[in-house]
Design a protein around this motif. Structure first.
Motif, PDB file in Angstrom:
ATOM      1  N   TRP A  83      39.230  43.047  20.436  1.00  0.00           N
ATOM      2  CA  TRP A  83      39.032  44.495  20.405  1.00  0.00           C
ATOM      3  C   TRP A  83      39.001  45.158  21.783  1.00  0.00           C
ATOM      4  CZ3 TRP A  83      34.657  46.324  22.752  1.00  0.00           C
ATOM      5  CH2 TRP A  83      33.578  45.444  22.890  1.00  0.00           C
ATOM      6  N   PRO A  84      38.399  44.554  22.840  1.00  0.00           N
ATOM      7  CA  PRO A  84      38.439  45.250  24.136  1.00  0.00           C
ATOM      8  C   PRO A  84      39.849  45.311  24.721  1.00  0.00           C
ATOM      9  CG  PRO A  84      36.748  43.520  24.113  1.00  0.00           C
ATOM     10  CD  PRO A  84      37.624  43.304  22.935  1.00  0.00           C
ATOM     11  N   LEU A  85      40.676  44.307  24.415  1.00  0.00           N
ATOM     12  CA  LEU A  85      42.048  44.333  24.891  1.00  0.00           C
ATOM     13  C   LEU A  85      42.814  45.475  24.231  1.00  0.00           C
ATOM     14  CD1 LEU A  85      42.791  40.482  24.818  1.00  0.00           C
ATOM     15  CD2 LEU A  85      42.018  41.867  26.760  1.00  0.00           C
ATOM     16  N   GLU A  86      42.604  45.650  22.932  1.00  0.00           N
ATOM     17  CA  GLU A  86      43.238  46.771  22.233  1.00  0.00           C
ATOM     18  C   GLU A  86      42.691  48.103  22.743  1.00  0.00           C
ATOM     19  OE1 GLU A  86      44.375  44.721  17.939  1.00  0.00           O
ATOM     20  OE2 GLU A  86      42.607  46.014  18.072  1.00  0.00           O
ATOM     21  N   LEU A  87      41.404  48.132  23.043  1.00  0.00           N
ATOM     22  CA  LEU A  87      40.800  49.348  23.586  1.00  0.00           C
ATOM     23  C   LEU A  87      41.454  49.728  24.911  1.00  0.00           C
ATOM     24  CD1 LEU A  87      38.483  51.449  23.222  1.00  0.00           C
ATOM     25  CD2 LEU A  87      37.036  49.903  24.559  1.00  0.00           C
ATOM     26  N   ALA A  88      41.686  48.739  25.768  1.00  0.00           N
ATOM     27  CA  ALA A  88      42.346  48.997  27.049  1.00  0.00           C
ATOM     28  C   ALA A  88      43.756  49.528  26.846  1.00  0.00           C
ATOM     29  CB  ALA A  88      42.374  47.726  27.885  1.00  0.00           C
ATOM     30  N   GLU A  89      44.473  48.926  25.904  1.00  0.00           N
ATOM     31  CA  GLU A  89      45.837  49.394  25.636  1.00  0.00           C
ATOM     32  C   GLU A  89      45.843  50.842  25.149  1.00  0.00           C
ATOM     33  OE1 GLU A  89      48.611  45.793  24.264  1.00  0.00           O
ATOM     34  OE2 GLU A  89      46.808  45.969  23.010  1.00  0.00           O
ATOM     35  N   ASN A  90      44.892  51.184  24.291  1.00  0.00           N
ATOM     36  CA  ASN A  90      44.847  52.541  23.737  1.00  0.00           C
ATOM     37  C   ASN A  90      44.598  53.596  24.811  1.00  0.00           C
ATOM     38  OD1 ASN A  90      45.338  51.611  21.202  1.00  0.00           O
ATOM     39  ND2 ASN A  90      43.362  52.197  20.328  1.00  0.00           N
ATOM     40  N   HIS A  91      43.900  53.205  25.897  1.00  0.00           N
ATOM     41  CA  HIS A  91      43.518  54.176  26.926  1.00  0.00           C
ATOM     42  C   HIS A  91      44.228  53.933  28.256  1.00  0.00           C
ATOM     43  CE1 HIS A  91      40.389  56.119  24.541  1.00  0.00           C
ATOM     44  NE2 HIS A  91      40.012  54.913  24.134  1.00  0.00           N
ATOM     45  N   ASN A  92      45.266  53.085  28.251  1.00  0.00           N
ATOM     46  CA  ASN A  92      45.973  52.762  29.498  1.00  0.00           C
ATOM     47  C   ASN A  92      44.990  52.329  30.590  1.00  0.00           C
ATOM     48  OD1 ASN A  92      48.416  53.408  28.287  1.00  0.00           O
ATOM     49  ND2 ASN A  92      48.412  55.507  29.043  1.00  0.00           N
ATOM     50  N   ALA A  93      43.984  51.569  30.175  1.00  0.00           N
ATOM     51  CA  ALA A  93      42.936  51.139  31.094  1.00  0.00           C
ATOM     52  C   ALA A  93      43.312  49.839  31.797  1.00  0.00           C
ATOM     53  CB  ALA A  93      41.617  50.952  30.345  1.00  0.00           C
ATOM     54  N   VAL A  94      42.764  49.672  32.977  1.00  0.00           N
ATOM     55  CA  VAL A  94      42.873  48.411  33.705  1.00  0.00           C
ATOM     56  C   VAL A  94      41.609  47.606  33.446  1.00  0.00           C
ATOM     57  CG1 VAL A  94      42.923  47.365  36.016  1.00  0.00           C
ATOM     58  CG2 VAL A  94      44.430  49.293  35.476  1.00  0.00           C
ATOM     59  N   ILE A  95      41.772  46.311  33.232  1.00  0.00           N
ATOM     60  CA  ILE A  95      40.655  45.394  33.030  1.00  0.00           C
ATOM     61  C   ILE A  95      40.525  44.510  34.256  1.00  0.00           C
ATOM     62  CG2 ILE A  95      39.799  43.418  31.696  1.00  0.00           C
ATOM     63  CD1 ILE A  95      41.207  44.576  29.247  1.00  0.00           C
ATOM     64  N   ILE A  96      39.296  44.324  34.718  1.00  0.00           N
ATOM     65  CA  ILE A  96      39.047  43.347  35.781  1.00  0.00           C
ATOM     66  C   ILE A  96      37.940  42.405  35.319  1.00  0.00           C
ATOM     67  CG2 ILE A  96      39.779  44.951  37.577  1.00  0.00           C
ATOM     68  CD1 ILE A  96      36.865  45.305  38.370  1.00  0.00           C
ATOM     69  N   SER A  97      38.019  41.160  35.778  1.00  0.00           N
ATOM     70  CA  SER A  97      37.054  40.137  35.373  1.00  0.00           C
ATOM     71  C   SER A  97      36.755  39.238  36.568  1.00  0.00           C
ATOM     72  CB  SER A  97      37.612  39.311  34.206  1.00  0.00           C
ATOM     73  OG  SER A  97      36.676  38.348  33.754  1.00  0.00           O
ATOM     74  N   PRO A  98      35.518  39.261  37.093  1.00  0.00           N
ATOM     75  CA  PRO A  98      35.203  38.499  38.292  1.00  0.00           C
ATOM     76  C   PRO A  98      34.669  37.091  37.997  1.00  0.00           C
ATOM     77  CG  PRO A  98      33.351  39.891  37.770  1.00  0.00           C
ATOM     78  CD  PRO A  98      34.400  40.146  36.699  1.00  0.00           C
ATOM     79  N   SER A  99      34.931  36.181  38.904  1.00  0.00           N
ATOM     80  CA  SER A  99      34.251  34.888  38.887  1.00  0.00           C
ATOM     81  C   SER A  99      32.876  35.055  39.518  1.00  0.00           C
ATOM     82  CB  SER A  99      35.062  33.839  39.647  1.00  0.00           C
ATOM     83  OG  SER A  99      35.334  34.276  40.963  1.00  0.00           O
ATOM     84  N   TYR A 100      32.005  34.115  39.254  1.00  0.00           N
ATOM     85  CA  TYR A 100      30.663  34.105  39.848  1.00  0.00           C
ATOM     86  C   TYR A 100      30.187  32.665  39.869  1.00  0.00           C
ATOM     87  CZ  TYR A 100      29.591  34.212  34.816  1.00  0.00           C
ATOM     88  OH  TYR A 100      29.556  33.951  33.464  1.00  0.00           O
ATOM     89  N   ARG A 101      29.178  32.410  40.695  1.00  0.00           N
ATOM     90  CA  ARG A 101      28.677  31.044  40.791  1.00  0.00           C
ATOM     91  C   ARG A 101      28.083  30.578  39.467  1.00  0.00           C
ATOM     92  NH1 ARG A 101      25.387  31.557  46.399  1.00  0.00           N
ATOM     93  NH2 ARG A 101      25.611  33.784  45.863  1.00  0.00           N
ATOM     94  N   LEU A 102      28.268  29.292  39.180  1.00  0.00           N
ATOM     95  CA  LEU A 102      27.803  28.717  37.928  1.00  0.00           C
ATOM     96  C   LEU A 102      26.659  27.744  38.177  1.00  0.00           C
ATOM     97  CD1 LEU A 102      31.311  28.085  36.313  1.00  0.00           C
ATOM     98  CD2 LEU A 102      29.716  29.950  35.787  1.00  0.00           C
TER      99      LEU A 102
END
Length: 324
Positions: A83-102
């Motif tokens: 659903w968030p991927l479809e949400l981004a497509e509907n609004h021409n949004a850019v998605i970013i996703s960061p790495s972080y220490r585990l």
């Protein structure tokens, strides 16, 4: 009941999110380097937007990956929802996703430090870096929403609570109540010698200063399940007060609207813990709009749910009041 590795493999989600990711173009940028390890941010934009010659003012969706703060990687296909991927497509949004220490190489305080560095990078460098790749796309930092599954939802909430400079307009965390002071989340461990031995062996083998920022599924799934089974979360999280819900609710002057979801049969994050978290947020900040969506299903129940699912449609309608 603890989810066994073979169960998770058998219950692997359908390919809808993976297929949807194929409709995006992807680049990666480091937001910092520590001990020679780059902390990467995956940046994806709908291919329709990338291919267009028209100038685009794009809202931003920030995703934090799940994995118990022990495993996972940016935009992990096994965990991310449709659903968030479809949400981004509907609004021409850019998605970013960061790495972080585990964990266990890092602790919770280290991860919060990574969050701060990430948000500083977003507001300082992201717009120019995206333009260097896609010159017609301008990221609108006045239109930021965040989401994440499981541990990623916890980091999404922490971003909203602890980093007002992030300028988040809406938070969409999924089955995320990992706070150190939520009794329902911390209780329930069993005395499993095999699980304890696995954790002890892994910790004993760590090299001082080691940094790990990516473990794609199912790498280190055994650690996540062992921690969940023995409830040794606090040992690896640490005692920094910033990790607790009580501290977060106390220091947060204004919390953006929250749409949170939970499965009734969740075997990794109990619904009772989520009930407790939601009740505490509502009590401490009654002015914050909060939608709590409870659905039948286990951990990750929403992975293949798109925007047409009735509860997703309700949640997105709620979010649309505040974003984009």
């Amino acid at each position: 009941m603890t989810v066994a590795p073979e169960q998770m493999k058998q219950e692997a989600p359908p390919l809808e999110p993976q297929a949807a990711l194929g409709r995006f173009e992807r680049v990666q940028f480091p937001y910092k380097t520590l001990n020679g390890v780059d902390f990467e941010v995956a940046v994806i934009a709908p291919k329709t937007v990338v291919a267009s010659a028209a100038k685009q003012d794009s809202p931003l969706l920030v995703h934090f990956h799940g994995g118990g703060l022990v495993m996972g990687t940016v935009l992990e296909p096994f965990f991310i929802s449709l659903w968030p991927l479809e949400l981004a497509e509907n609004h021409n949004a850019v998605i970013i996703s960061p790495s972080y220490r585990l964990m266990p190489e890092a602790n919770g305080a280290d991860i919060l430090d990574d969050l701060k560095d990430f948000w500083d990078w977003v507001h300082k460098d992201l717009v120019a870096l995206v333009k260097s790749k896609w010159s017609h796309i301008t990221i609108n930092l006045d239109k930021i929403a965040v989401w994440g599954e499981s541990a990623g939802g916890y980091l999404a909430l922490q971003s909203a609570f602890l980093f007002p400079e992030a300028s988040i307009k809406a938070v969409m965390p999924q089955y995320c109540c990992m706070y150190t002071d939520l009794v329902e989340y911390q209780n329930g461990g069993v005395d499993d010698p095999e699980a304890h031995a696995l954790l002890d062996k892994f910790v004993a083998g760590l090299k001082p200063g080691s940094v790990r920022v990516s473990s794609p599924f199912p790498e280190n799934l055994n650690l996540v399940l062992a921690i969940n089974r023995t409830r040794r979360h606090l040992e690896f999280f640490g005692s920094d007060e910033r990790l607790s819900l009580g501290h977060a609710l106390q220091v947060a002057e204004k919390i953006p609207p929250i749409w949170v979801m939970q499965g009734t049969e969740d075997r990794l994050v109990k619904k009772e813990a989520m009930d407790q978290m939601v009740a505490r947020i509502r009590k401490a900040h009654p002015e914050t709009p909060l939608l709590y969506s409870v659905q039948r299903g286990d951990h990750g129940f929403d992975t293949d749910h798109g925007l047409t699912e009735p509860y997703i449609a309700e949640g997105v309608e709620f979010i649309h009041k505040y974003w984009p």
